[in-house]
Design a protein around this motif. Structure first.
Motif, PDB file in Angstrom:
ATOM      1  N   GLY A  75       0.815  -1.209   0.000  1.00  0.00           N
ATOM      2  CA  GLY A  75       0.000   0.000   0.000  1.00  0.00           C
ATOM      3  C   GLY A  75       0.845   1.254   0.000  1.00  0.00           C
ATOM      4  N   LEU A  76       0.192   2.378  -0.218  1.00  0.00           N
ATOM      5  CA  LEU A  76       0.886   3.659  -0.220  1.00  0.00           C
ATOM      6  C   LEU A  76       1.559   3.914   1.126  1.00  0.00           C
ATOM      7  CD1 LEU A  76      -1.547   6.070  -2.072  1.00  0.00           C
ATOM      8  CD2 LEU A  76       0.697   5.336  -2.851  1.00  0.00           C
ATOM      9  N   ALA A  77       2.753   4.415   1.094  1.00  0.00           N
ATOM     10  CA  ALA A  77       3.511   4.687   2.312  1.00  0.00           C
ATOM     11  C   ALA A  77       2.743   5.659   3.212  1.00  0.00           C
ATOM     12  CB  ALA A  77       4.872   5.271   1.962  1.00  0.00           C
ATOM     13  N   GLY A  78       2.742   5.345   4.507  1.00  0.00           N
ATOM     14  CA  GLY A  78       2.108   6.248   5.466  1.00  0.00           C
ATOM     15  C   GLY A  78       0.644   5.928   5.729  1.00  0.00           C
ATOM     16  N   ARG A  79      -0.110   5.510   4.700  1.00  0.00           N
ATOM     17  CA  ARG A  79      -1.531   5.194   4.846  1.00  0.00           C
ATOM     18  C   ARG A  79      -2.212   6.260   5.696  1.00  0.00           C
ATOM     19  NH1 ARG A  79      -2.533   0.625   7.684  1.00  0.00           N
ATOM     20  NH2 ARG A  79      -4.284  -0.126   6.483  1.00  0.00           N
ATOM     21  N   GLY A  80      -2.010   7.523   5.329  1.00  0.00           N
ATOM     22  CA  GLY A  80      -2.494   8.650   6.119  1.00  0.00           C
ATOM     23  C   GLY A  80      -3.980   8.859   6.010  1.00  0.00           C
ATOM     24  N   SER A  81      -4.444   9.972   6.585  1.00  0.00           N
ATOM     25  CA  SER A  81      -5.882  10.251   6.653  1.00  0.00           C
ATOM     26  C   SER A  81      -6.500  10.420   5.276  1.00  0.00           C
ATOM     27  CB  SER A  81      -6.127  11.515   7.490  1.00  0.00           C
ATOM     28  OG  SER A  81      -5.461  12.617   6.910  1.00  0.00           O
ATOM     29  N   GLU A  82      -5.677  10.841   4.285  1.00  0.00           N
ATOM     30  CA  GLU A  82      -6.232  11.007   2.938  1.00  0.00           C
ATOM     31  C   GLU A  82      -6.592   9.662   2.313  1.00  0.00           C
ATOM     32  OE1 GLU A  82      -1.789  10.456   2.358  1.00  0.00           O
ATOM     33  OE2 GLU A  82      -3.136  11.445   3.782  1.00  0.00           O
ATOM     34  N   ASN A  83      -6.093   8.567   2.899  1.00  0.00           N
ATOM     35  CA  ASN A  83      -6.390   7.232   2.379  1.00  0.00           C
ATOM     36  C   ASN A  83      -7.284   6.436   3.329  1.00  0.00           C
ATOM     37  OD1 ASN A  83      -4.677   7.542   0.089  1.00  0.00           O
ATOM     38  ND2 ASN A  83      -2.905   7.206   1.402  1.00  0.00           N
ATOM     39  N   LYS A  84      -7.965   7.126   4.264  1.00  0.00           N
ATOM     40  CA  LYS A  84      -8.720   6.392   5.281  1.00  0.00           C
ATOM     41  C   LYS A  84      -9.843   5.557   4.668  1.00  0.00           C
ATOM     42  CE  LYS A  84     -11.873  10.201   6.440  1.00  0.00           C
ATOM     43  NZ  LYS A  84     -12.371  11.071   7.522  1.00  0.00           N
ATOM     44  N   SER A 124       5.109   2.881  -9.347  1.00  0.00           N
ATOM     45  CA  SER A 124       6.473   2.341  -9.430  1.00  0.00           C
ATOM     46  C   SER A 124       6.565   0.913  -8.902  1.00  0.00           C
ATOM     47  CB  SER A 124       7.442   3.243  -8.655  1.00  0.00           C
ATOM     48  OG  SER A 124       7.050   3.336  -7.292  1.00  0.00           O
ATOM     49  N   LYS A 125       5.556   0.474  -8.133  1.00  0.00           N
ATOM     50  CA  LYS A 125       5.573  -0.884  -7.570  1.00  0.00           C
ATOM     51  C   LYS A 125       4.885  -1.919  -8.457  1.00  0.00           C
ATOM     52  CE  LYS A 125       5.755   0.418  -2.671  1.00  0.00           C
ATOM     53  NZ  LYS A 125       5.085   0.281  -1.355  1.00  0.00           N
ATOM     54  N   ILE A 126       4.147  -1.463  -9.459  1.00  0.00           N
ATOM     55  CA  ILE A 126       3.323  -2.385 -10.244  1.00  0.00           C
ATOM     56  C   ILE A 126       4.161  -3.464 -10.937  1.00  0.00           C
ATOM     57  CG2 ILE A 126       1.823  -2.572 -12.274  1.00  0.00           C
ATOM     58  CD1 ILE A 126       0.540   0.058 -11.473  1.00  0.00           C
ATOM     59  N   GLU A 127       5.263  -3.071 -11.533  1.00  0.00           N
ATOM     60  CA  GLU A 127       6.088  -4.043 -12.254  1.00  0.00           C
ATOM     61  C   GLU A 127       6.619  -5.125 -11.320  1.00  0.00           C
ATOM     62  OE1 GLU A 127      10.042  -4.203 -15.174  1.00  0.00           O
ATOM     63  OE2 GLU A 127       9.166  -2.268 -14.625  1.00  0.00           O
ATOM     64  N   LEU A 133       3.732 -12.057  -8.877  1.00  0.00           N
ATOM     65  CA  LEU A 133       2.485 -12.802  -9.069  1.00  0.00           C
ATOM     66  C   LEU A 133       2.567 -13.746 -10.261  1.00  0.00           C
ATOM     67  CD1 LEU A 133      -0.036  -9.924  -8.293  1.00  0.00           C
ATOM     68  CD2 LEU A 133       0.146 -12.073  -7.034  1.00  0.00           C
ATOM     69  N   GLU A 134       3.106 -13.265 -11.357  1.00  0.00           N
ATOM     70  CA  GLU A 134       3.238 -14.112 -12.541  1.00  0.00           C
ATOM     71  C   GLU A 134       4.179 -15.282 -12.278  1.00  0.00           C
ATOM     72  OE1 GLU A 134       1.539 -14.039 -15.473  1.00  0.00           O
ATOM     73  OE2 GLU A 134       0.325 -12.565 -14.396  1.00  0.00           O
ATOM     74  N   LYS A 135       5.223 -15.021 -11.500  1.00  0.00           N
ATOM     75  CA  LYS A 135       6.187 -16.070 -11.173  1.00  0.00           C
ATOM     76  C   LYS A 135       5.516 -17.194 -10.381  1.00  0.00           C
ATOM     77  CE  LYS A 135      10.263 -18.036 -10.484  1.00  0.00           C
ATOM     78  NZ  LYS A 135      10.958 -18.731 -11.601  1.00  0.00           N
ATOM     79  N   VAL A 136       4.838 -16.847  -9.281  1.00  0.00           N
ATOM     80  CA  VAL A 136       4.235 -17.895  -8.450  1.00  0.00           C
ATOM     81  C   VAL A 136       3.075 -18.577  -9.167  1.00  0.00           C
ATOM     82  CG1 VAL A 136       4.963 -16.838  -6.278  1.00  0.00           C
ATOM     83  CG2 VAL A 136       2.727 -16.258  -7.215  1.00  0.00           C
ATOM     84  N   ASN A 137       2.348 -17.846  -9.996  1.00  0.00           N
ATOM     85  CA  ASN A 137       1.243 -18.456 -10.742  1.00  0.00           C
ATOM     86  C   ASN A 137       1.724 -19.458 -11.788  1.00  0.00           C
ATOM     87  OD1 ASN A 137      -1.006 -17.352  -9.493  1.00  0.00           O
ATOM     88  ND2 ASN A 137      -1.138 -15.597 -10.857  1.00  0.00           N
ATOM     89  N   ASP A 184      -0.809   9.501 -12.772  1.00  0.00           N
ATOM     90  CA  ASP A 184       0.587   9.159 -13.085  1.00  0.00           C
ATOM     91  C   ASP A 184       1.348   8.634 -11.872  1.00  0.00           C
ATOM     92  OD1 ASP A 184       0.231   9.895 -15.700  1.00  0.00           O
ATOM     93  OD2 ASP A 184       1.032  11.923 -15.439  1.00  0.00           O
ATOM     94  N   GLU A 185       0.855   8.902 -10.665  1.00  0.00           N
ATOM     95  CA  GLU A 185       1.567   8.483  -9.456  1.00  0.00           C
ATOM     96  C   GLU A 185       1.036   7.200  -8.831  1.00  0.00           C
ATOM     97  OE1 GLU A 185       0.538  11.900  -9.672  1.00  0.00           O
ATOM     98  OE2 GLU A 185       2.537  12.242 -10.532  1.00  0.00           O
ATOM     99  N   ARG A 186      -0.267   6.953  -8.966  1.00  0.00           N
ATOM    100  CA  ARG A 186      -0.801   5.802  -8.248  1.00  0.00           C
ATOM    101  C   ARG A 186      -1.903   5.083  -9.010  1.00  0.00           C
ATOM    102  NH1 ARG A 186      -4.362   8.215  -3.193  1.00  0.00           N
ATOM    103  NH2 ARG A 186      -5.749   9.543  -4.396  1.00  0.00           N
ATOM    104  N   SER A 187      -2.135   3.843  -8.563  1.00  0.00           N
ATOM    105  CA  SER A 187      -3.186   2.993  -9.123  1.00  0.00           C
ATOM    106  C   SER A 187      -3.904   2.309  -7.964  1.00  0.00           C
ATOM    107  CB  SER A 187      -2.587   1.934 -10.054  1.00  0.00           C
ATOM    108  OG  SER A 187      -2.004   2.520 -11.194  1.00  0.00           O
ATOM    109  N   PHE A 188      -5.000   1.626  -8.300  1.00  0.00           N
ATOM    110  CA  PHE A 188      -5.695   0.829  -7.286  1.00  0.00           C
ATOM    111  C   PHE A 188      -5.448  -0.644  -7.594  1.00  0.00           C
ATOM    112  CE2 PHE A 188      -9.085  -0.671  -4.524  1.00  0.00           C
ATOM    113  CZ  PHE A 188      -8.958   0.214  -3.450  1.00  0.00           C
ATOM    114  N   PHE A 189      -5.004  -1.371  -6.596  1.00  0.00           N
ATOM    115  CA  PHE A 189      -4.585  -2.767  -6.736  1.00  0.00           C
ATOM    116  C   PHE A 189      -5.649  -3.679  -6.130  1.00  0.00           C
ATOM    117  CE2 PHE A 189      -1.531  -6.036  -4.668  1.00  0.00           C
ATOM    118  CZ  PHE A 189      -1.752  -6.948  -5.687  1.00  0.00           C
TER     119      PHE A 189
END
Length: 361
Positions: free
Chosen positions: A68-77, A102-105, A111-115, A165-170
């Motif tokens: 998850g996003l670092a900090g998991r602050g109030s903006e992500n509650k 930046s973490k998606i790759e 995931l592809e490896k273990v699958n 450009d900075e984030r996605s939902f996983f």
């Protein structure tokens, strides 16, 4: 269409569903685990399956912390969603959280490896990772993923929705089958639909299933934790809690029973502009609908003082309009709500309807 009706359509084949939208912490994890253990006991699942599901819940929670996003602050509650569903004895656990692009790759590669590996190869990878001490704050070479796939013997499902450009939902989904037989297919994108419904209607909890005493108690515990977190006003806490009890007990007492003697319903609670929104739905017979609609219209036409007098009158003289226990519960809801009770209906099949009551506090 009311959110409960929309959710009921998505979850119509589910024997049990639990949805939580918000910041996922140890308190929520503990109560959710207990809720599911109680459900699995009633469902006569084996101890082995209970232990597996508990492990998968914890690992899914750890996934949010790892990626998850670092900090998991109030903006992500409200940026994390947790869904558990049971369909024909098969459990589905779905999590969703914001991540840095930046973490998606890296995540996709793991995931592809273990699958791609069989059970023997997964075991070898697990041992090699421990032996070579390849662990890091993000689980080494996907050690959490390795254990998940070893426990479930199913491929791990995932989906990324780009936000900017900075984030996605996983979105991440696990399946724990009842047996080696084929299991129902649940599209991971249903979690996206559910998340959007919950967000757009400002809900943080929804539960569908058999509203027996154990389920009701656990639901109230999860909701109470969130209510206390969102308001310090004791009077409001008590009022919300009281109406929740009336609503879920109404489902438990008056929903039409299915072939397995279950009282199926759906309850959701949310918060918007310092008000709580509560919705309770259950299936009722077609021939009971008109009587119920007239009764709610009658309650909505009265002031609080008139409702108090009406309540006393019923206690003294009995109820002529409707089942007495149901009628008193609806009066309690009407007395404590800041707006009139909304009643909504949608046909399920020829002789039954999904009846929903909704109120604000």
């Amino acid at each position: 269409m009311n959110i409960n009706q929309s959710l009921f359509q998505i979850l119509k084949n589910d024997d049990f569903s639990f949805i939580y939208l918000g910041k996922f912490d140890n308190i929520v994890l503990g109560i959710t685990t207990e809720l599911l253990k109680n459900y699995m006991t009633q469902n006569e699942d084996s101890e082995g399956k209970k232990n597996k599901l508990s492990f998968l819940l914890i690992e899914s929670f750890q996934n949010i912390l790892r990626y998850g996003l670092a900090g998991r602050g109030s903006e992500n509650k409200n940026g994390e969603i947790f869904i558990v569903r049971n369909i024909e004895g098969c459990y589905y656990i779905t999590t969703g959280n914001f991540i840095e692009n930046s973490k998606i790759e890296t995540i996709t590669s793991k995931l592809e490896k273990v699958n791609s590996l069989n059970q023997d190869e997964l075991k070898q990878m697990f041992v090699a990772t421990l032996t070579n001490k390849q662990l890091s704050k993000e689980g080494g070479a996907g050690l959490g993923f390795v254990e998940m796939i070893r426990k479930t013997k199913e491929k791990l499902e995932y989906h990324f929705t780009k936000i900017n450009d900075e984030r996605s939902f996983f979105y991440f989904q696990l399946k724990l089958k009842k047996s080696e037989l084929e299991a129902p297919t649940v599209d991971i994108l249903e979690a996206k639909q559910i998340k959007e419904l919950m967000e757009n209607n400002n809900r943080f909890i929804a539960i569908k299933g058999d509203f027996n005493r154990a389920t009701v108690n656990q639901l109230l515990s999860v909701a109470e934790n969130n209510i206390i977190e969102q308001t310090s006003e004791l009077k409001t806490q008590r009022k919300v809690y009281h109406i929740m009890v009336e609503m879920v007990q109404n489902i438990a007492k008056h929903a039409l029973t299915d072939n397995n003697n279950r009282h199926n319903g759906l309850f959701s609670i949310g918060n918007y502009l310092n008000k709580y929104i509560l919705s309770a739905s259950n299936i009722i017979a077609e021939n009971d609908l008109e009587q119920l609609k007239k009764y709610i219209e009658k309650l909505n036409s009265k002031t609080v003082d008139e409702l108090n007098e009406y309540y006393k009158h019923i206690l003294r003289n009995g109820h002529q309009d409707i089942n007495m226990s149901s009628g008193l519960g609806l009066i309690d809801i009407a007395r404590d709500s800041s707006i009139k009770i909304n009643d909504l209906y949608s046909k399920i099949e020829n002789n039954s309807n999904l009846f929903t009551i909704e109120c604000e506090i």
